[in-house]
Motif scaffolding. Sequence first.
Motif, PDB file in Angstrom:
ATOM      1  N   SER A  39      24.903   4.176  -2.961  1.00  0.00           N
ATOM      2  CA  SER A  39      23.596   3.749  -2.518  1.00  0.00           C
ATOM      3  C   SER A  39      22.743   3.690  -3.330  1.00  0.00           C
ATOM      4  CB  SER A  39      23.443   4.415  -1.135  1.00  0.00           C
ATOM      5  OG  SER A  39      22.934   5.779  -1.655  1.00  0.00           O
ATOM      6  N   VAL A  40      22.334   4.461  -4.188  1.00  0.00           N
ATOM      7  CA  VAL A  40      21.469   4.700  -5.136  1.00  0.00           C
ATOM      8  C   VAL A  40      21.627   3.441  -6.117  1.00  0.00           C
ATOM      9  CG1 VAL A  40      20.169   5.736  -7.010  1.00  0.00           C
ATOM     10  CG2 VAL A  40      20.892   7.104  -4.901  1.00  0.00           C
ATOM     11  N   ASN A  41      22.713   3.437  -6.464  1.00  0.00           N
ATOM     12  CA  ASN A  41      23.071   2.210  -7.493  1.00  0.00           C
ATOM     13  C   ASN A  41      22.806   0.713  -6.858  1.00  0.00           C
ATOM     14  OD1 ASN A  41      23.780   2.681 -10.311  1.00  0.00           O
ATOM     15  ND2 ASN A  41      25.351   3.846  -9.458  1.00  0.00           N
ATOM     16  N   THR A  42      22.922   0.649  -5.361  1.00  0.00           N
ATOM     17  CA  THR A  42      22.789  -0.458  -4.709  1.00  0.00           C
ATOM     18  C   THR A  42      21.358  -0.610  -4.924  1.00  0.00           C
ATOM     19  OG1 THR A  42      24.757  -0.168  -3.436  1.00  0.00           O
ATOM     20  CG2 THR A  42      23.090  -1.546  -2.546  1.00  0.00           C
ATOM     21  N   GLU A  43      20.609   0.425  -4.614  1.00  0.00           N
ATOM     22  CA  GLU A  43      19.132   0.370  -4.582  1.00  0.00           C
ATOM     23  C   GLU A  43      18.605  -0.131  -5.748  1.00  0.00           C
ATOM     24  OE1 GLU A  43      17.749   3.341  -1.092  1.00  0.00           O
ATOM     25  OE2 GLU A  43      17.821   4.115  -3.385  1.00  0.00           O
ATOM     26  N   LEU A  44      18.978   0.540  -6.726  1.00  0.00           N
ATOM     27  CA  LEU A  44      18.630   0.018  -8.450  1.00  0.00           C
ATOM     28  C   LEU A  44      18.954  -1.303  -8.434  1.00  0.00           C
ATOM     29  CD1 LEU A  44      19.641   3.364 -10.348  1.00  0.00           C
ATOM     30  CD2 LEU A  44      17.540   2.698  -9.714  1.00  0.00           C
TER      31      LEU A  44
ATOM     32  N   ALA B 275      12.506  17.111  -9.408  1.00  0.00           N
ATOM     33  CA  ALA B 275      13.800  17.303  -9.179  1.00  0.00           C
ATOM     34  C   ALA B 275      14.117  17.904  -7.879  1.00  0.00           C
ATOM     35  CB  ALA B 275      14.465  17.812 -10.365  1.00  0.00           C
ATOM     36  N   SER B 276      13.067  18.760  -7.254  1.00  0.00           N
ATOM     37  CA  SER B 276      13.231  19.504  -6.362  1.00  0.00           C
ATOM     38  C   SER B 276      13.916  18.916  -5.102  1.00  0.00           C
ATOM     39  CB  SER B 276      12.196  20.128  -5.888  1.00  0.00           C
ATOM     40  OG  SER B 276      10.982  19.410  -5.753  1.00  0.00           O
ATOM     41  N   SER B 277      13.465  17.460  -5.148  1.00  0.00           N
ATOM     42  CA  SER B 277      13.887  16.608  -3.988  1.00  0.00           C
ATOM     43  C   SER B 277      15.002  15.927  -4.041  1.00  0.00           C
ATOM     44  CB  SER B 277      12.608  15.512  -3.603  1.00  0.00           C
ATOM     45  OG  SER B 277      12.708  14.837  -4.935  1.00  0.00           O
ATOM     46  N   VAL B 278      15.909  16.224  -5.047  1.00  0.00           N
ATOM     47  CA  VAL B 278      17.141  15.395  -5.406  1.00  0.00           C
ATOM     48  C   VAL B 278      18.324  15.964  -4.336  1.00  0.00           C
ATOM     49  CG1 VAL B 278      19.194  15.431  -6.924  1.00  0.00           C
ATOM     50  CG2 VAL B 278      16.499  15.247  -7.659  1.00  0.00           C
ATOM     51  N   ASN B 279      18.864  14.892  -4.111  1.00  0.00           N
ATOM     52  CA  ASN B 279      20.126  15.432  -3.140  1.00  0.00           C
ATOM     53  C   ASN B 279      21.314  15.280  -3.939  1.00  0.00           C
ATOM     54  OD1 ASN B 279      21.719  12.915  -2.823  1.00  0.00           O
ATOM     55  ND2 ASN B 279      19.855  12.022  -2.058  1.00  0.00           N
ATOM     56  N   ALA B 280      22.266  16.090  -3.405  1.00  0.00           N
ATOM     57  CA  ALA B 280      23.404  16.440  -4.523  1.00  0.00           C
ATOM     58  C   ALA B 280      23.966  15.277  -5.144  1.00  0.00           C
ATOM     59  CB  ALA B 280      24.365  17.166  -3.679  1.00  0.00           C
ATOM     60  N   SER B 281      24.428  14.318  -4.467  1.00  0.00           N
ATOM     61  CA  SER B 281      25.391  13.120  -4.846  1.00  0.00           C
ATOM     62  C   SER B 281      24.511  12.153  -5.262  1.00  0.00           C
ATOM     63  CB  SER B 281      26.458  12.915  -3.906  1.00  0.00           C
ATOM     64  OG  SER B 281      25.607  12.483  -2.741  1.00  0.00           O
ATOM     65  N   SER B 282      23.170  11.980  -5.389  1.00  0.00           N
ATOM     66  CA  SER B 282      22.078  11.000  -5.393  1.00  0.00           C
ATOM     67  C   SER B 282      22.566  10.030  -6.579  1.00  0.00           C
ATOM     68  CB  SER B 282      20.624  11.463  -5.589  1.00  0.00           C
ATOM     69  OG  SER B 282      20.560  12.066  -6.895  1.00  0.00           O
ATOM     70  N   LEU B 283      23.035  10.640  -7.735  1.00  0.00           N
ATOM     71  CA  LEU B 283      23.276   9.857  -8.837  1.00  0.00           C
ATOM     72  C   LEU B 283      24.376   8.668  -8.782  1.00  0.00           C
ATOM     73  CD1 LEU B 283      22.164  10.925 -12.221  1.00  0.00           C
ATOM     74  CD2 LEU B 283      22.202   8.821 -11.261  1.00  0.00           C
ATOM     75  N   HIS B 284      25.453   9.314  -8.666  1.00  0.00           N
ATOM     76  CA  HIS B 284      26.440   8.454  -8.909  1.00  0.00           C
ATOM     77  C   HIS B 284      26.719   7.600  -7.353  1.00  0.00           C
ATOM     78  CE1 HIS B 284      30.202  10.979  -8.278  1.00  0.00           C
ATOM     79  NE2 HIS B 284      29.281  11.375  -7.338  1.00  0.00           N
ATOM     80  N   ALA B 285      26.021   8.152  -6.227  1.00  0.00           N
ATOM     81  CA  ALA B 285      26.102   7.590  -5.272  1.00  0.00           C
ATOM     82  C   ALA B 285      25.900   6.056  -5.206  1.00  0.00           C
ATOM     83  CB  ALA B 285      25.158   8.346  -4.213  1.00  0.00           C
TER      84      ALA B 285
END
Lengths: 271, 214
Positions: free
Chosen positions: B32-37, B20-30
Amino acid sequence: MNNDDIHGLSGAYAVDAVDDVERARFEAHMAACPQCQAEVASLRAAASELTSTTITDPPPSLRESVLLDISSVRPLPPRVTSEAAQTSGSAGSQGPSEPAAPAAAPIAASAATSLESKRAERVRRAPVRQWLAGVAAAAVLATAGVVWHPWSSDTGTVQLTAMEQVLQAKDAQRIEKKVGDATATIVRSPSLKKAVIVTADMPDAPDGKVYELWLQQGQMMVRAGLMPSGPANTVLLDGDAATAQAVGITVEPAGGSESPTLPPVALISLA
Amino acid sequence: MVHMTLVPEGELTLPSGAGASSVNASSLHASSVNTELAGLIKASSLGDEAAFAKLYDATAARLFGLVLRTVRDRTQAEEVTQDAYLDIWRNSSRFDPDLGSALSWLMTIGHRKAVDRVRTAEATRRRDTAYEARDQTAPFDQTVEDAHRNLDGQRVRRALETLTDSQRGALELAYFGGYTHREVAAMLDLPLGTAKTRIRDGLIRLRDTLGLEP
């Protein structure tokens, strides 16, 4: 529960805080209510954010197990609309060729067809005595994985009033029966003379087979429709459920049979 | 039609407990992440096992944590999680990004599996035994270890603080407890019908506070 209340079930539905009958009732409603579809989607998105508060690494062995699992399983094909599907009218067309029927779509299709196309009474009968003999030896259903499609979306073009009416009838009676790990719940409205069966955790019928439904009318077993494939379905039974003494489920060749094959999977008394 | 190019080459930034140290603040509901998923799910539907492995790596700590919280027993949680991922693989072609985010789809499947498990009589008995033995339950305002290191977790916790106590309590019993709204009503001594309203109102407030699309 009346129709005003059912919108209010969206939150409980979104987080699976409903029982099988409520789920069926809400899905029947939602299929014709774009507002509820959108609300459920947004509430599920909100609920899924809660998982950021419980993050826990699984053991590495789980990754290996999962990847091993999938290496021997073929992903299901996308849902496509075939010509046959467009023209056929019976619930049986949802039959066993599709390994995992969507949770919402068959509900819609079977509801629309079984009431509207009041088929020429092709009543097929079999003596009850024979049937009851088979019940004693009834096969116990095996466990099956639950396949579930949260975003089933073939909605919007169907009339669901018949099933909804039964599920929401003031005089609706509910009879639940466990068969192995599966659950079959009958909801019957004597005033509407109709019954709905709601299944959960039903294992697939064997290859080339289908579950067929029957109503016991006096001394005869009368065909009441076919179950779509998939572990969880809601089907409106053909025939007069007010006079029926029981609902039966058998395993039959694709398309169904003239008379029930014994032993039945279940016989659910309505008395 | 084949969107193989959507599959990201690099690691996804979804928080996973240990990393989790590499997590960026808005990653989860961003989105872009959902697009990648979503791209990984699409590739999985075409039989791409490597893409599915990436999907697993990006989401397993979320899904396992949810399941574990609900079923409580670690062995059962592993079984349920394994079963959920098999379902996700099998049904990957049925995911429709127009109808909900990838993360929501995945967690919805995991949640339903967990709820189905705890509602069987046998599992309930085993869970209760395990619960008494271990008492590993943690209400929202206690913190699961990794969540402190997780900015999304903090953001969601803050959003939960905007709910009334009764909304939060009902939502917790429903979502993490796996109880039906009728059971929740009985547990909280509420009139029938009140619990489902609190669950819904709580979710709506959570959704709006998090700025999710209504």
